[in-house]
Design an enzyme around this catalytic site. Structure first.
Site, PDB file in Angstrom:
ATOM      1  CG  HIS A  70      -0.076   0.165   2.505  1.00  0.00           C
ATOM      2  ND1 HIS A  70       0.473  -0.922   3.159  1.00  0.00           N
ATOM      3  CD2 HIS A  70       0.327   1.268   3.194  1.00  0.00           C
ATOM      4  CE1 HIS A  70       1.164  -0.505   4.203  1.00  0.00           C
ATOM      5  NE2 HIS A  70       1.100   0.825   4.248  1.00  0.00           N
ATOM      6  CG  HIS A 154       6.719   5.205   1.275  1.00  0.00           C
ATOM      7  ND1 HIS A 154       6.225   6.204   2.100  1.00  0.00           N
ATOM      8  CD2 HIS A 154       6.651   4.052   1.982  1.00  0.00           C
ATOM      9  CE1 HIS A 154       5.890   5.678   3.260  1.00  0.00           C
ATOM     10  NE2 HIS A 154       6.128   4.364   3.225  1.00  0.00           N
TER      11      HIS A 154
HETATM   12  O1  ACK Z   1       4.987   1.525   5.072  1.00  0.00           O
HETATM   13  P1  ACK Z   1       4.116   2.535   5.666  1.00  0.00           P
HETATM   14  O2  ACK Z   1       3.768   3.746   4.941  1.00  0.00           O
HETATM   15  O3  ACK Z   1       4.664   2.910   7.129  1.00  0.00           O
HETATM   16  O4  ACK Z   1       2.801   1.827   6.150  1.00  0.00           O
HETATM   17  C1  ACK Z   1       2.763   1.599   7.519  1.00  0.00           C
HETATM   18  C2  ACK Z   1       1.403   1.946   8.076  1.00  0.00           C
HETATM   19  O5  ACK Z   1       1.500   3.279   8.559  1.00  0.00           O
HETATM   20  C3  ACK Z   1       0.984   1.045   9.223  1.00  0.00           C
HETATM   21  O6  ACK Z   1       1.951   0.985  10.190  1.00  0.00           O
HETATM   22  C4  ACK Z   1       2.806   3.776   8.406  1.00  0.00           C
HETATM   23  N1  ACK Z   1       3.153   4.494   9.632  1.00  0.00           N
HETATM   24  C5  ACK Z   1       3.360   3.990  10.878  1.00  0.00           C
HETATM   25  N2  ACK Z   1       3.608   4.967  11.754  1.00  0.00           N
HETATM   26  C6  ACK Z   1       3.575   6.135  11.061  1.00  0.00           C
HETATM   27  C7  ACK Z   1       3.750   7.497  11.399  1.00  0.00           C
HETATM   28  N3  ACK Z   1       4.018   7.876  12.645  1.00  0.00           N
HETATM   29  N4  ACK Z   1       3.640   8.418  10.409  1.00  0.00           N
HETATM   30  C8  ACK Z   1       3.380   8.060   9.155  1.00  0.00           C
HETATM   31  N5  ACK Z   1       3.192   6.787   8.760  1.00  0.00           N
HETATM   32  C9  ACK Z   1       3.287   5.836   9.692  1.00  0.00           C
HETATM   33  C10 ACK Z   1       3.704   2.595   8.136  1.00  0.00           C
END
Ligand code: ACK
Length: 223
Positions: A70, A154
């Protein structure tokens, strides 16, 4: 009414449709397999192996994929994250919820922590991008807030042991901040997929000659 109490998800994202997922995983695995056999990569092997210059690194084994593929728009943490509720109530979020579109993956990048794909958002997709997504990374990547909205977008393809997926977007911002500062990096090779640049400290970016287009659905994740 009965729907007034909205249950806010873990995160909102564009989710790759199952039909496209295998193709993206395949291409990224091909890239990792090629990268770790290149002389240029071996020259900087200690970025990944620590002090051991003799050690071989198998990047396919080095990274582990987590969860569905995703591109996160807003991490909500079930409502606990700042701005989560406001985001969930945005008209654009309601309007586009459940709709399909195409994501354009324009680069692949690897660091000792993560492997990911850079996503270039369309103007319509940017309507779903939170205003503060880049600014929120400022404590880790000081120049992040001066990058254009959507810079952090990303797809996490894999994380090294003990690394959380939130790191992938931070690694991408770091590379984009270096580019913006005028660091050219070291263009090491023209690969079949595009041109490969080394930015030091184990940071590799492959700018794709042809973007990888993949169908996605805008939705949310509750687990
Ligand atoms: O790979 P990602 O974009 O990085 O997808 C996962 C998703 O949310 C579930 O964990 C993203 N994620 C986790 N913590 C944060 C945060 N503090 N800020 C932005 N994205 C986050 C993680």
């Amino acid at each position: 009414g009965q729907f007034e109490e909205m249950f806010i998800p873990s995160f909102f994202a564009w989710f790759l449709l199952p039909s496209a997922k295998d193709m993206v995983v395949c291409k990224s695995m091909d890239f990792l397999r090629t990268l770790d056999t290149m002389e240029a990569f071996k020259k900087h092997i200690t970025d990944f192996s620590g002090k051991d210059e003799e050690k071989e690194v198998d990047l396919e084994q080095y990274f582990e994929a987590k969860g569905p593929l995703h591109c996160t728009t807003k991490f909500c943490d079930f409502g606990k994250a700042e701005g989560a509720k406001e985001y969930a109530m945005k008209p654009a979020v309601k309007d586009f919820y459940g709709s399909t579109s195409e994501l354009s993956l324009t680069a692949l990048f690897v660091t000792p922590r993560t492997v990911g794909a850079r996503v270039s958002l369309t103007d319509e997709q940017l309507l779903l991008w939170p205003d503060d997504a880049e600014k929120e990374a400022e404590s880790v990547v000081p120049a992040a807030s001066s990058l254009p909205p959507g810079s952090r977008a990303h797809v996490t393809l894999g994380c090294a042991e003990g690394v959380e997926p939130v790191q992938t977007g931070l690694d991408l911002l770091e590379i984009l901040a270096l580019q913006k500062e005028g660091q050219q990096g070291e263009t090491v090779d023209e690969m079949e997929l595009g041109s490969l640049t080394y930015y030091g400290e184990g940071r590799w970016l492959l700018s794709l000659r042809e973007p990888i287009c993949t169908p996605v659905c805008f939705s949310s994740y509750y687990q």
